[in-house]
Design an enzyme around this catalytic site. Sequence first.
Site, PDB file in Angstrom:
ATOM      1  N   THR A  80      40.306  17.540   2.384  1.00  0.00           N
ATOM      2  CA  THR A  80      40.847  16.510   3.276  1.00  0.00           C
ATOM      3  C   THR A  80      39.825  16.137   4.345  1.00  0.00           C
ATOM      4  O   THR A  80      39.575  14.944   4.589  1.00  0.00           O
ATOM      5  CB  THR A  80      42.148  17.034   3.941  1.00  0.00           C
ATOM      6  N   CYS A 140      56.472  14.157  -0.472  1.00  0.00           N
ATOM      7  CA  CYS A 140      57.322  13.987   0.695  1.00  0.00           C
ATOM      8  C   CYS A 140      56.627  13.072   1.693  1.00  0.00           C
ATOM      9  O   CYS A 140      55.495  13.329   2.077  1.00  0.00           O
ATOM     10  CB  CYS A 140      57.593  15.343   1.323  1.00  0.00           C
TER      11      CYS A 140
HETATM   12  C1  LIG Z   1      41.840  15.180  -5.520  1.00  0.00           C
HETATM   13  C2  LIG Z   1      42.074  15.915  -4.237  1.00  0.00           C
HETATM   14  N1  LIG Z   1      41.414  15.532  -3.142  1.00  0.00           N
HETATM   15  C3  LIG Z   1      41.575  16.155  -1.959  1.00  0.00           C
HETATM   16  C4  LIG Z   1      42.442  17.223  -1.829  1.00  0.00           C
HETATM   17  C5  LIG Z   1      42.602  17.893  -0.495  1.00  0.00           C
HETATM   18  O1  LIG Z   1      41.908  19.118  -0.477  1.00  0.00           O
HETATM   19  P1  LIG Z   1      42.268  20.241   0.598  1.00  0.00           P
HETATM   20  O2  LIG Z   1      43.561  20.853   0.169  1.00  0.00           O
HETATM   21  O3  LIG Z   1      41.127  21.214   0.511  1.00  0.00           O
HETATM   22  O4  LIG Z   1      42.341  19.587   1.925  1.00  0.00           O
HETATM   23  C6  LIG Z   1      43.159  17.658  -2.948  1.00  0.00           C
HETATM   24  C7  LIG Z   1      44.126  18.765  -2.847  1.00  0.00           C
HETATM   25  O5  LIG Z   1      45.128  18.806  -3.530  1.00  0.00           O
HETATM   26  C8  LIG Z   1      42.971  16.985  -4.181  1.00  0.00           C
HETATM   27  O6  LIG Z   1      43.625  17.354  -5.286  1.00  0.00           O
END
Ligand SMILES: Cc1ncc(COP(=O)(O)O)c(C=O)c1O
Length: 381
Positions: free
Chosen positions: A76, A323
Site C-alpha cells: 500500500t 467492505c
Molecule cells: C495487488 C496488491 N497490491 C497491493 C496490496 C497491498 O499490499 P499490503 O498489504 O502490503 O499493503 C495487495 C494486498 O492484498 C495486493 O494484492
Amino acid sequence: MTLQNKHIYLDYNATCPQLPQVTAAMQDVVETAFGNPSSLHWAGRNARRKLDDARDTIAHYFGVDAGSVVFTSGGTESNNMVIQGMIAGSASGHIVLSAIEHPAVLQAVEQWCKRYPDWSFTLVKPDKDGRIDAETFMAACQDDTKLACLMWVNNETGVIQPVFEVSKACRERGISFFVDAVQALGKFEINLQQLDADFVSFSAHKIGGPRGVGALVMRRGVSLESLMIGGGQERGRRSGTENVAGVYGFATALGLQDFAPIQSLRDMFESKLLAALPDVCIFGQAHLRTANTSMFCVPGLEGETLLMQMDLMGFAVASGSACSSGKREPSHVLLAMGLPEQQARSSLRVSFGLEHDEATVYALITALCKIKARLRQMSGR
Ligand SMILES: Cc1ncc(COP(=O)(O)O)c(C=O)c1O
C-alpha cells in the site's frame, strides 16, 4: 487422511503464514542487530550491515542495483509513493490505469486527481476473462500522459497482465510505467531488467515474510517527490528509521515460497468443482492465471453467506466483495469484467498454499456441495 474439524487456510492471496525460517532470521536480527542503522557506533554498524545484506539479497533476486530498492511498510505504501509522488512532482498530467488495480492504486489515483484537478486519469477495462489488452491500454494514453499503471497479477482473479508489452510501448512513448507486482512475487520468476518498468512495488507478507514490510524498486535515475520527510533514510526517498528485522525477514523469504507446483492441485480442484456443481462459473482462463488462484461464482448464492458457512466448517476463503463505508460492495474487478452485480456478489476466491494436497481439495468440494444444498433447501429453491 480426514480433514474434518480442522482449520484449513485457503486465503494465500490475502496473506501467507510467516515461514519459520523467516521468524528465526528476524529473531536473530532483533537480538543481535538492534541498533539504529543511522548511528555511527558499533550497534548502528551491526544494524546497517544487516540492512545492506537484505538490500543486496533483494536487489540480486530481482536483477537490479541495490540503490534501486527502497524499503517501505508494504504494498500500500509503495503504491501510494508512486501515485502521490508523481502527482506532487508536476503541476498537471494524465494517468492511464487499469480498472482492476488494487484500491491502493485505484483510489489513490481517484483521490489525488480530485485534489489536484489539473491531473486527470483514464481507466481501461479488462476483457470478460479479466485480462487487459495491451493495445487498448496504450490507446488510452494521451499526449500529456505521464504515468501508466498496470498490475502484474490481479489479486482477485489471479489473471496475469501483459506488463512486458505495455512496458515496451511506454518506453517508446516516454511515459513512466508503474507495475504493482505484489501478487506476482512467488508466483513465477521475476527479472526486473527484462521488465524495464520505472517503478515496481512488492510486499513481504504475500510470500511468507512479515506483514508491514515491502519495497518499491525504482529504475536508476528516476525520482519521485518524497512523501515521508525526516531523517533522509533510503537516500532521502523514504525517511524513517528502517525496520531492519522486517526487511531481513523479507530477504529471507525470497525464493522459499514457490507457488508454481500447486497448479495441478488447483486444476484438479476446478475440474472436480465443475463436475460436482456444473452451474459454477470459474473466472479467467486457467493458463493465464497464477498457479494458486481460483475465483468462481456459485449462481443463486450470496458469496458472503457462503464464506461464513465455509468459515463455520473451518475453511478460510475470500468472497468477491469488499467492505466500503460499512457496506458490502461487489468486487470492482468482476464488475469491470462485465459481470452483473448479482453474479459478482455470488463469487468466492480460493487461493492455495504449499501445504495443501488432494485431501484438501476433496474436503473443500464436499463442504461446498453440502453448504450449497443446505442454503438451497433453506431458500426453498
Ligand atoms: C495487488 C496488491 N497490491 C497491493 C496490496 C497491498 O499490499 P499490503 O498489504 O502490503 O499493503 C495487495 C494486498 O492484498 C495486493 O494484492
